[in-house]
Write a protein that holds these residues in place. Structure first.
Motif, mmCIF file in Angstrom:
data_model
loop_
_atom_site.group_PDB
_atom_site.id
_atom_site.type_symbol
_atom_site.label_atom_id
_atom_site.label_comp_id
_atom_site.label_asym_id
_atom_site.label_seq_id
_atom_site.Cartn_x
_atom_site.Cartn_y
_atom_site.Cartn_z
ATOM 1 N N SER A 144 0.766 -1.062 -0.007
ATOM 2 C CA SER A 144 -0.212 -0.053 0.014
ATOM 3 C C SER A 144 0.961 1.098 0.073
ATOM 4 C CB SER A 144 -0.799 -0.060 1.150
ATOM 5 O OG SER A 144 -1.493 1.211 1.280
ATOM 6 N N MET A 145 0.441 2.199 -0.766
ATOM 7 C CA MET A 145 1.251 3.406 -1.029
ATOM 8 C C MET A 145 1.319 4.259 0.638
ATOM 9 S SD MET A 145 3.237 5.415 -2.448
ATOM 10 C CE MET A 145 3.161 5.209 -4.215
ATOM 11 N N THR A 146 0.081 4.092 0.931
ATOM 12 C CA THR A 146 0.150 4.793 2.495
ATOM 13 C C THR A 146 1.201 4.088 3.345
ATOM 14 O OG1 THR A 146 -2.271 5.205 1.890
ATOM 15 C CG2 THR A 146 -1.490 5.167 4.062
ATOM 16 N N VAL A 147 1.162 2.825 3.402
ATOM 17 C CA VAL A 147 2.008 2.390 3.874
ATOM 18 C C VAL A 147 3.564 2.648 3.759
ATOM 19 C CG1 VAL A 147 3.320 0.007 4.938
ATOM 20 C CG2 VAL A 147 0.771 0.334 4.616
ATOM 21 N N ILE A 148 3.837 2.615 2.490
ATOM 22 C CA ILE A 148 5.171 3.097 1.825
ATOM 23 C C ILE A 148 5.385 4.500 2.328
ATOM 24 C CG2 ILE A 148 6.512 3.588 -0.134
ATOM 25 C CD1 ILE A 148 6.328 0.752 0.321
ATOM 26 N N ALA A 149 4.371 5.501 2.365
ATOM 27 C CA ALA A 149 4.664 6.733 2.569
ATOM 28 C C ALA A 149 4.964 6.905 4.242
ATOM 29 C CB ALA A 149 3.398 7.592 2.334
ATOM 30 N N ILE A 150 4.110 6.436 4.876
ATOM 31 C CA ILE A 150 4.435 6.328 6.636
ATOM 32 C C ILE A 150 5.878 6.012 6.832
ATOM 33 C CG2 ILE A 150 3.780 5.487 8.925
ATOM 34 C CD1 ILE A 150 0.937 5.278 7.507
ATOM 35 N N LEU A 151 6.234 5.000 6.260
ATOM 36 C CA LEU A 151 7.701 4.245 6.335
ATOM 37 C C LEU A 151 8.808 5.262 6.003
ATOM 38 C CD1 LEU A 151 9.720 2.000 6.782
ATOM 39 C CD2 LEU A 151 9.529 1.235 4.296
ATOM 40 N N TRP A 152 8.375 6.084 4.935
ATOM 41 C CA TRP A 152 9.632 6.814 4.485
ATOM 42 C C TRP A 152 9.370 8.318 5.121
ATOM 43 C CZ3 TRP A 152 13.320 7.001 0.725
ATOM 44 C CH2 TRP A 152 13.867 5.789 0.299
ATOM 45 N N ILE A 153 8.223 8.493 5.901
ATOM 46 C CA ILE A 153 8.374 9.590 6.815
ATOM 47 C C ILE A 153 9.414 9.318 7.912
ATOM 48 C CG2 ILE A 153 6.704 10.739 8.492
ATOM 49 C CD1 ILE A 153 4.399 10.466 6.595
ATOM 50 N N SER A 154 9.105 8.248 8.190
ATOM 51 C CA SER A 154 10.242 7.739 9.291
ATOM 52 C C SER A 154 11.701 7.846 8.724
ATOM 53 C CB SER A 154 9.954 6.415 9.765
ATOM 54 O OG SER A 154 10.909 5.918 10.942
ATOM 55 N N LEU A 155 11.857 7.195 7.485
ATOM 56 C CA LEU A 155 13.250 7.282 7.044
ATOM 57 C C LEU A 155 13.853 8.771 6.965
ATOM 58 C CD1 LEU A 155 12.969 4.318 4.405
ATOM 59 C CD2 LEU A 155 14.146 4.421 6.676
#
Length: 308
Positions: free
Chosen positions: A135-146
């Motif tokens: 999910s793009m939402t999951v990917i986006a949240i992951l990259w916010i952390s990165l």
């Protein structure tokens, strides 16, 4: 003799009638198969577009549908004076112009690497394609952390090399480029699989013959691989452009259009005007202009690629 002629005529007429009935049945069957798709096209594409055109000439609050008011071209007059619209248009075009060639090139390089007889190449395919099915939402949240400017993994890695911490999503200069980098990483695997299918359809005899003629790998890529992948490249560029123009999820989740509107896109602007500010009339006017822009881009790409 007359009876024989009558029988032949009757038989011919019967066969013609039978053929017409068969063709009619085939036509009915064909239309019955495409009917669901046509209905979905009308309900979810044509009808919404016509309503958007209609609402674009009105002042329409979603919470007060009974107070809809015809305003003519007022929404379009306001739109073409709205600096936020031009900023959103610029951000959308910037993202598209950068992402389409970079993502396509990365996908082609990955496909060339995976197409070689490497060990664990199936594992590499899964690794490259996994972000696509997430999910793009999951990917986006992951990259916010990165991208976290204090404790993010990327800044921690930069610190090891003596590079100062970067603000990334908190910087108006870096936010859009950060989203671009993440988007290329997330979606390149999909185009890679398409390129890989195209590479595997190229006859190996062409490479063997060119090797016998003394062609190196770079010459084979230029004169065999790229020309053989022309239709695949056109397809990849087209779908990548469509996906890039309607950029929404990444800026919505990661920055909400900020900082300083540096990541606000047309799709996000339409959503905010229509659903956050309840200004459906103005959002519809933006949608119509957005649609016309996409049509112009599509026809321009088609003409350019056809000329090439």
């Amino acid at each position: 003799m007359q009876n024989v002629s009558t029988q032949v005529h009757t038989s011919t007429k019967s066969k013609a009638t039978s053929i017409r009935l068969q063709k009619r049945r085939e036509s009915i069957t064909g239309y019955s198969f495409i009917l669901p798709a046509v209905l979905l096209l009308i309900v979810f594409l044509l009808l919404p577009f016509l309503l958007a055109v209609l609402f674009g000439f009105t002042k329409f609050n979603l919470l007060r549908p009974d107070q809809i008011k015809f305003t003519g071209l007022d929404n379009y007059v306001i739109l073409f004076k709205d600096k936020l619209f031009y900023k959103s248009l610029y951000n959308t075009m910037y993202f598209t112009v950068v992402v389409v060639p970079v993502q396509s090139a990365v996908a082609l390089i990955l496909a060339l690497l995976v197409n070689n007889q490497l060990k664990l190449r199936n594992a590499f395919r899964i690794a490259y394609f996994s972000p696509v099915i997430t999910s793009m939402t999951v990917i986006a949240i992951l990259w916010i952390s990165l991208y976290n400017s204090n404790e993010g993994l990327i800044n921690s890695a930069l610190h090891l090399f003596g590079i100062p911490k970067q603000p990334f999503l908190r910087s108006a200069d870096q936010a859009m480029n950060s989203i671009i980098f993440m988007s290329v990483w997330q979606a390149a695997g999909y185009q890679m699989m398409i390129f890989l299918a195209g590479l595997q359809s190229i006859p190996k005899d062409l490479y063997e013959a060119s090797s016998m003629d003394g062609a190196n790998k770079l010459q084979q890529l230029k004169y065999i691989t790229i020309p053989s992948l022309y239709n695949v490249i056109v397809f990849v560029l087209t779908i990548t452009t469509i996906q890039a123009v309607k950029l929404f999820t990444q800026p919505y989740v990661m920055t909400n259009g900020g900082p300083e509107n540096s990541t606000r896109t047309l799709a996000l602007l339409i959503y905010q005007q229509g659903f956050q500010f309840r200004n459906a009339g103005y959002a519809s006017a933006i949608s119509v202009i957005f649609f016309l822009i996409v049509v112009v881009i599509s026809f321009s790409m088609k003409k350019f690629l056809k000329d090439r």
